[in-house]
Write an enzyme that holds these catalytic residues in place. Structure first.
Site, mmCIF file in Angstrom:
data_model
loop_
_atom_site.group_PDB
_atom_site.id
_atom_site.type_symbol
_atom_site.label_atom_id
_atom_site.label_comp_id
_atom_site.label_asym_id
_atom_site.label_seq_id
_atom_site.Cartn_x
_atom_site.Cartn_y
_atom_site.Cartn_z
ATOM 1 N N GLN A 40 1.091 -1.315 0.049
ATOM 2 C CA GLN A 40 0.035 -0.043 -0.098
ATOM 3 C C GLN A 40 0.614 0.830 0.397
ATOM 4 O O GLN A 40 0.556 2.500 -0.698
ATOM 5 C CB GLN A 40 -0.763 -0.170 0.947
ATOM 6 C CG GLN A 40 -1.943 -0.939 1.359
ATOM 7 C CD GLN A 40 -2.813 -1.334 2.732
ATOM 8 O OE1 GLN A 40 -2.041 -0.630 2.769
ATOM 9 N NE2 GLN A 40 -3.360 -2.206 2.819
ATOM 10 N N HIS B 96 2.784 5.347 -3.034
ATOM 11 C CA HIS B 96 2.815 6.372 -3.023
ATOM 12 C C HIS B 96 3.761 6.763 -3.960
ATOM 13 O O HIS B 96 5.159 6.858 -3.244
ATOM 14 C CB HIS B 96 2.865 7.359 -1.482
ATOM 15 C CG HIS B 96 1.617 7.000 -1.338
ATOM 16 N ND1 HIS B 96 0.768 8.098 -1.005
ATOM 17 C CD2 HIS B 96 1.509 5.683 -0.245
ATOM 18 C CE1 HIS B 96 -0.236 7.557 -0.678
ATOM 19 N NE2 HIS B 96 -0.224 6.282 -0.025
ATOM 20 N N ARG B 97 3.592 7.764 -5.553
ATOM 21 C CA ARG B 97 4.655 8.062 -6.420
ATOM 22 C C ARG B 97 6.024 8.236 -5.859
ATOM 23 O O ARG B 97 7.006 8.609 -6.615
ATOM 24 C CB ARG B 97 3.761 7.416 -7.676
ATOM 25 C CG ARG B 97 3.885 6.542 -8.221
ATOM 26 C CD ARG B 97 3.024 6.531 -9.148
ATOM 27 N NE ARG B 97 1.456 7.197 -8.987
ATOM 28 C CZ ARG B 97 -0.061 7.350 -10.006
ATOM 29 N NH1 ARG B 97 0.475 7.396 -11.047
ATOM 30 N NH2 ARG B 97 -0.428 8.160 -9.385
ATOM 31 N N LEU C 183 13.942 -9.701 -0.974
ATOM 32 C CA LEU C 183 14.504 -10.924 -1.206
ATOM 33 C C LEU C 183 15.436 -11.480 -2.243
ATOM 34 O O LEU C 183 14.624 -13.174 -1.933
ATOM 35 C CB LEU C 183 12.913 -11.621 -0.807
ATOM 36 C CG LEU C 183 12.008 -10.894 0.747
ATOM 37 C CD1 LEU C 183 10.981 -10.987 0.570
ATOM 38 C CD2 LEU C 183 13.198 -11.095 1.687
ATOM 39 N N ASN D 231 9.037 14.184 0.961
ATOM 40 C CA ASN D 231 8.774 15.851 1.168
ATOM 41 C C ASN D 231 7.453 15.851 2.052
ATOM 42 O O ASN D 231 6.309 14.912 1.891
ATOM 43 C CB ASN D 231 8.970 16.966 -0.201
ATOM 44 C CG ASN D 231 7.992 16.875 -1.731
ATOM 45 O OD1 ASN D 231 6.378 16.920 -0.655
ATOM 46 N ND2 ASN D 231 8.437 16.964 -2.129
ATOM 47 N N ARG E 109 -3.535 7.795 4.901
ATOM 48 C CA ARG E 109 -3.499 6.252 5.231
ATOM 49 C C ARG E 109 -4.496 6.988 6.868
ATOM 50 O O ARG E 109 -4.207 5.877 7.876
ATOM 51 C CB ARG E 109 -2.030 5.944 5.498
ATOM 52 C CG ARG E 109 -1.386 5.884 3.542
ATOM 53 C CD ARG E 109 -2.790 4.572 3.034
ATOM 54 N NE ARG E 109 -1.976 4.593 1.785
ATOM 55 C CZ ARG E 109 -2.999 4.009 0.713
ATOM 56 N NH1 ARG E 109 -3.381 3.052 0.787
ATOM 57 N NH2 ARG E 109 -2.369 3.958 -0.424
#
Lengths: 229, 229, 229, 229
Positions: free
Chosen positions: D75, D79-80, D89, D172, D183
């Protein structure tokens, strides 16, 4: 255009904005007649690519519909220049669809990042059995949790990374070329390479000059060259 | 679709990826049947907009060809989510095309950011004469510099902000709505408002449901509401 | 750190987040002990740069305060990965500050994008006189327009591109390296090169290993190499 | 500053660029003395936030080190606008660390997106047992696969979404506020809410005026208001 990828995945071109000529038109606005190359369209694309003038290629945009295992999607979503809408396991129930490889890879001593296919049939069978069973067990637990009433968003925490997910991806040709540089390469994981190869095919089909110029001047990977796409 | 804007500018829709239904399809991938709203397409768009689920609108993409004065282009280029290719005055010579307003605005005492049109014909004539003459003088100096051999990139430093420039702009509907929020608003400068209004018209024509939902739930400006576009 | 640039401009480092070691720490999170290179910090930075693993360098962030002519700012703002806050000529009056070059450049026949300094003193004097006069005339018209009451946002359309502007720029080291690739290069316009050289000096001072690795593996320009910064 | 979050996760502030005053300084460059508000610093921040002038807040930048389950990380990475470096992994072996909830949530009939905690101890015990066992089985299969020589990148496909991962995140303040809007809200999944609350605490501690103004004018969520952070 739709391609099957891996055992149950796919890559489908939903829509496309522009073509080779879109980059040409955008570049002509920038450079007018001041550009020092011949004004032939294909030559201009080669000139732009060779000199790393990449902004004109942002005016070509693809929308794909992708079905891929979650561990592949996680690598894909690291590419921030692009738009994603992914199926949510908070709202929808996962179907019984998991990636089961048809081969097994081992790590290599000399290079911790490399993994190569093994020929050993015994090892392969043992490993695939372990994988199959682990995934079946996880899915059974997931279904059980849903059955007794646990929320989907919580039940899914037991689901494995091999679970298939789906998403829409809108991306411009410049960002797509960057994707190919990183993912159509032997250092990328095998599974995402398979998608990258199909993306390259679609790219080549839709923007043949741009693709040719990309391979010649900009491509840093190693699996697209010399291959008949 | 092409619109004349200001005295010598234009806004032209070059191409478009998708339409209202592209957002619908992308959202359906995200929410599956888990979404709690009715599955009617238009209702879904209104639901997405109301709840600020804006990513599905990134799968609608516009390419515009714009001709506008440089001081407007400077405001435009502040919108970073999008792709630009602008005519370069390093490589090409500026044509004799400058924005000359057909009215004059004054600042307002109460609000330093506001500027309103004046009715005073004398003031208007005096101001327009000053503007015309200043621009003609600058252009003459520019031509003179070119004539004696000064490089284009250097000669252009005397050119005024009212010089017309051209660019290609590729932008998704989400970023375009943000543009409208800021520029289709009375706090934006009059000149960029004129372009924003035409962009809104094209947006409405091509994505009527998205536009309607935008105006209802998301639009923060004040000049599009109640106007017959 | 503050540097004078051009006749009246400056570049000032306001603040910095992290240093070479920030990239090292971020990379260590990614690769754990699985990375195949020696774990020495400097070696790791060289490894990352050589293999184009550029994301760790995004955790180093600079804030600059820049004063530069508008035609330079226009090139600067094309770099979309970064944050800008620029002085607005809608709200504030322009001071009497314009870039006046101390030399003159001519275009070259063979390459329309190139411009070289001329030695011819007569030409230089004639050109500088034309530039000076044009700029003075424009500024006088601007002041006159303000005096008779024209709004600042409208009066400024007569101002020349050589007008000085100021902005804050926050940019990560990865995007900054891209800036240097394009602007610290002989194909960039002379004036922005001067800023790029100072940015390189600050970058070298604050992140010496990253800078060294950048020059070795990533830098595509031609004016930073072999120069004692 | 480091906070424990969930059963084995954490959120740690690694570094910060600037503070409330950075936004003030950036805004002053933009508006000069032309801004119509009082020039008091705190008032300026409130003015900027109220009028959605958000760019000055981009000059405040945070670096966090986060340890969180993979389903939360998925999730987060949507947020790009921000920089991520995550543990891989492919290269490193997963430790025996999985998120095991201390409660159970059920979906609600009226709203398919909602999930609420259940009081039923029997259900809770049954569900937690199922979760625990499923995760143990998956981890055992993973270890077994590694033991017989399967590559890490392949063995991990059986690992569950509750596996803990770690990443560096540089973001930022503007993008961070957007994160909090989405969120730090009851519609977000419970687990990511816990991280969002701690981010809000750090944000409040480091930029008290910006945080106060954010809550007052910009915050669209519902769990930060009225809470003593």
């Amino acid at each position: 255009m739709e391609y099957k990828v891996l055992d149950k995945g796919f890559l489908r071109l939903v829509d496309i904005l522009g073509d080779d000529y879109s980059a040409v038109k955008a570049a002509r606005v920038s450079y007018g007649k001041g550009i020092k190359t011949p004004d032939k369209d294909k030559k201009l694309i080669f000139y732009l690519m060779e000199h790393k003038h990449e902004t004109p290629f942002e005016h070509i945009v693809f929308t794909f519909h992708v079905k891929t295992p979650i561990f592949v999607a996680r690598q894909w979503f690291r590419h921030r220049i692009g738009s994603f809408n992914e199926a949510s396991l908070r709202y929808t129930e996962l179907k019984d669809e998991f990636y089961i490889p048809n081969h097994i890879r081992k790590n290599v001593k000399e290079d911790k990042q490399k993994a190569v296919k093994v020929e050993d049939e015994d090892l392969k069978n043992m490993a695939l059995e372990l994988i199959n069973k682990a995934i079946e067990d996880s899915y059974r637990a997931y279904k059980e949790l849903l059955k007794i009433g646990v929320a989907r968003e919580m039940a899914r925490i037991v689901l494995p990374m091999s679970s298939y997910t789906q998403f829409y991806w809108t991306v411009n040709a410049r960002s797509l070329m960057n994707f190919l540089n990183l993912r159509a390469d032997s250092h990328a994981q095998f599974e995402i390479q398979q998608y990258a190869i199909k993306i390259a095919e679609i790219f080549k089909e839709k923007c043949p000059w741009t693709f040719e110029a990309f391979l010649k001047f900009n491509y840093r990977g190693d699996i697209l060259k010399g291959v008949e796409l």
